[in-house]
Design a protein around this motif. Structure first.
Motif, PDB file in Angstrom:
ATOM      1  N   LEU A   4       0.855  -1.399  -0.006  1.00  0.00           N
ATOM      2  CA  LEU A   4      -0.034   0.014   0.188  1.00  0.00           C
ATOM      3  C   LEU A   4       0.785   1.326  -0.013  1.00  0.00           C
ATOM      4  N   VAL A   5       0.497   2.343  -0.863  1.00  0.00           N
ATOM      5  CA  VAL A   5       1.089   3.575  -0.972  1.00  0.00           C
ATOM      6  C   VAL A   5       0.530   4.481  -0.843  1.00  0.00           C
ATOM      7  N   GLU A   6       0.653   5.530   0.345  1.00  0.00           N
ATOM      8  CA  GLU A   6      -0.192   6.586   0.462  1.00  0.00           C
ATOM      9  C   GLU A   6       0.253   7.704  -0.354  1.00  0.00           C
ATOM     10  N   SER A   7      -0.596   8.775  -0.663  1.00  0.00           N
ATOM     11  CA  SER A   7      -0.052   9.990  -1.139  1.00  0.00           C
ATOM     12  C   SER A   7      -1.132  10.875  -1.001  1.00  0.00           C
ATOM     13  N   CYS A  95      -3.285   4.125   5.434  1.00  0.00           N
ATOM     14  CA  CYS A  95      -3.982   3.224   4.738  1.00  0.00           C
ATOM     15  C   CYS A  95      -3.687   1.574   5.223  1.00  0.00           C
ATOM     16  N   TYR A  96      -4.841   1.122   5.360  1.00  0.00           N
ATOM     17  CA  TYR A  96      -4.957  -0.293   5.942  1.00  0.00           C
ATOM     18  C   TYR A  96      -5.729  -1.166   5.005  1.00  0.00           C
ATOM     19  N   ALA A  97      -5.401  -2.261   4.543  1.00  0.00           N
ATOM     20  CA  ALA A  97      -6.322  -3.219   3.809  1.00  0.00           C
ATOM     21  C   ALA A  97      -6.385  -4.578   4.586  1.00  0.00           C
ATOM     22  N   TRP A 110      -0.321  -2.457   6.227  1.00  0.00           N
ATOM     23  CA  TRP A 110      -0.715  -1.120   6.358  1.00  0.00           C
ATOM     24  C   TRP A 110       0.538  -0.561   5.226  1.00  0.00           C
ATOM     25  N   GLY A 111      -0.045   0.902   4.977  1.00  0.00           N
ATOM     26  CA  GLY A 111       1.016   1.742   4.126  1.00  0.00           C
ATOM     27  C   GLY A 111       1.800   2.253   5.134  1.00  0.00           C
ATOM     28  N   GLN A 112       2.674   3.120   4.496  1.00  0.00           N
ATOM     29  CA  GLN A 112       3.602   3.884   4.981  1.00  0.00           C
ATOM     30  C   GLN A 112       3.461   5.073   5.917  1.00  0.00           C
TER      31      GLN A 112
END
Length: 120
Positions: A4-7, A95-97, A110-112
């Motif tokens: 997961l990559v947040e932006s 972000c969580y999946a 989890w994303g970073q």
């Protein structure tokens, strides 16, 4: 495995808006729900919003009416549209999946994290 990559994080003024994105890759077929969490300074990580594979959404009381979670299945991306931002929204957003359970594997990923700062 799911990555997961947040932006989309950044600095905004109170009352402003921001849209966060979370792009998922890997074993995306195993994802049955996604969500956004946040953790402010000195606070515990808290759930902000979730969306299931079927499109059902839930929100924390503190963000209802201001935040909207959505997803674009074609892009394997979940979004969090944040409006009417308040200083107390300042936090690192994660972000969580949630994934279909596998033996010996995690229940989710989890994303970073991406920093959201609401300040004048």
């Amino acid at each position: 495995q799911v990555q997961l990559v947040e932006s989309g994080g950044g600095l905004v003024q109170p009352g402003g808006s921001l849209r966060l994105s979370c792009a998922a890759s890997g074993s995306i077929f195993r994802i049955n729900a996604m969500g956004w969490y946040r953790q402010g300074p000195g606070k515990e990580r808290e759930l902000v919003a979730t969306i299931t594979s079927g499109g059902s959404t839930n929100y924390a009381d503190s963000v209802k009416g201001r935040f909207t979670i959505s997803r674009d299945n074609a892009k394997n991306t979940v979004y969090l549209q944040m409006n009417s931002l308040k200083p107390e929204d300042t936090a690192v957003f994660y972000c969580y999946a949630r994934t279909i359970a596998t033996i010996g594997g995690p229940d989710g990923y989890w994303g970073q994290g991406t920093q959201v700062t609401v300040s004048s």
